[in-house]
Write a protein that holds these residues in place. Structure first.
Motif, PDB file in Angstrom:
ATOM      1  N   PHE A   1       1.087   2.855  -3.380  1.00 37.94           N
ATOM      2  CA  PHE A   1      -0.127   3.327  -4.025  1.00 37.94           C
ATOM      3  C   PHE A   1      -0.351   4.810  -3.734  1.00 37.94           C
ATOM      4  O   PHE A   1       0.257   5.392  -2.837  1.00 37.94           O
TER       5      PHE A   1
ATOM      6  N   LEU B   1       0.814  -1.216   0.000  1.00 38.68           N
ATOM      7  CA  LEU B   1       0.000   0.000   0.000  1.00 38.68           C
ATOM      8  C   LEU B   1       0.851   1.271   0.000  1.00 38.68           C
ATOM      9  O   LEU B   1       0.389   2.330  -0.436  1.00 38.68           O
ATOM     10  N   LYS B   2       2.083   1.163   0.478  1.00 42.10           N
ATOM     11  CA  LYS B   2       2.969   2.332   0.476  1.00 42.10           C
ATOM     12  C   LYS B   2       3.274   2.818  -0.941  1.00 42.10           C
ATOM     13  O   LYS B   2       3.631   3.979  -1.142  1.00 42.10           O
TER      14      LYS B   2
ATOM     15  N   ALA C   1      -4.725   4.061  -1.251  1.00 42.79           N
ATOM     16  CA  ALA C   1      -4.178   3.238  -0.167  1.00 42.79           C
ATOM     17  C   ALA C   1      -5.038   3.362   1.091  1.00 42.79           C
ATOM     18  O   ALA C   1      -5.302   2.371   1.781  1.00 42.79           O
TER      19      ALA C   1
END
Length: 264
Positions: free
Chosen positions: A103, A100-101, A108
């Motif tokens: 995105f 997610l970092k 995220a």
């Protein structure tokens, strides 16, 4: 591997694959928060539609998240991010946060909130369902004249106790999330043959067979989890049959008289 070879190769044996898959195949028949929804459809058509669309959703969701995982795996290896790969291999629970970092912040955040919402919703459903079972199926059947006030107290106590137990497991982190979720479904696997038979059996009898099936399957799962480790229960086999499948077979054996009776 770290050198980038066999990037998308299969690393699981058939036994391991079945060990992780079988509990999820019967997920809709064993998990209390899902089983309770069997009572919601208004007729057989609605029931079939519910099962059909749930299956489609589950399949699509599995394919999507698997592809995302494979793409992220490829991204890490192709960009030679060896330190990150070692970190993720040592702590697989950090894969999703790490992903997610990369995105967009908004996307995220949306995904993160959806994961938390799904987890909390599932936990709530399980706790409320089990608390209801404790009150309706145990307390109110054990006493001649159930008192509503006591029923509420038993419900609250059950909810508090299960919440504390869940929090304790979360803090202790005894294993990775995936493995914990699978082993919990393995523990519930003995419910599968009982639920399936109950869906087709018209008479409300055979409680002794059902209880025997449940106790036998759960006891074997619990003993094996303690003796040989829960992860090995998922991943290993006995005479080339996954242990998870043995649990399902052993849980079905006590129900054979009821199955034969129904056919007759």
């Amino acid at each position: 591997n770290i050198e980038g070879k066999n990037l998308l190769g299969v690393t699981w044996s058939l036994t391991v694959f079945l060990g992780y898959s079988i509990p999820w195949i019967f997920f809709a028949l064993t998990n209390p928060q899902v089983v309770q929804r069997l009572y919601m459809p208004r007729d057989k058509k609605a029931f079939r539609n519910m099962v059909f669309y749930f299956a489609i959703f589950g399949l699509l969701y599995t394919v999507i998240v698997t592809l995302i995982g494979l793409l992220y795996r490829g991204y890490i290896v192709l960009n030679n991010l060896r330190d990150l790969e070692r970190e993720l291999l040592s702590n697989r629970d950090s894969v999703t946060p790490s992903l997610l970092k990369n995105f967009n912040e908004f996307f995220a955040s949306y995904v993160f909130i959806s994961i938390i919402a799904a987890a909390v919703s599932t936990a709530n459903s399980i706790i409320l369902t089990v608390a209801s079972v404790i009150v309706r199926e145990l307390y109110e059947r054990m006493v001649k004249k159930p008192v509503e006030r006591i029923s509420r107290i038993v419900t609250i106590i059950s909810i508090v106790v299960m919440t504390i137990l869940s929090l304790t497991v979360a803090l202790l982190k005894p294993a990775f999330i995936v493995e914990l979720s699978v082993i919990s479904s393995v523990m519930l696997l003995p419910l599968a043959p009982i639920t399936i038979l109950g869906l087709y059996k018209k008479k409300r009898d055979g409680e002794l067979y059902a209880i025997t099936s449940l106790i036998t399957g759960f006891a074997i799962t619990l003993i094996l989890s303690i003796v040989i480790n829960p992860i090995r229960v998922i991943r290993e086999s006995f005479i080339n049959i996954p242990i998870v499948m043995w649990i399902l077979i052993v849980s079905t054996i006590p129900l054979i008289p009821l199955i034969i009776e129904r056919k007759q």
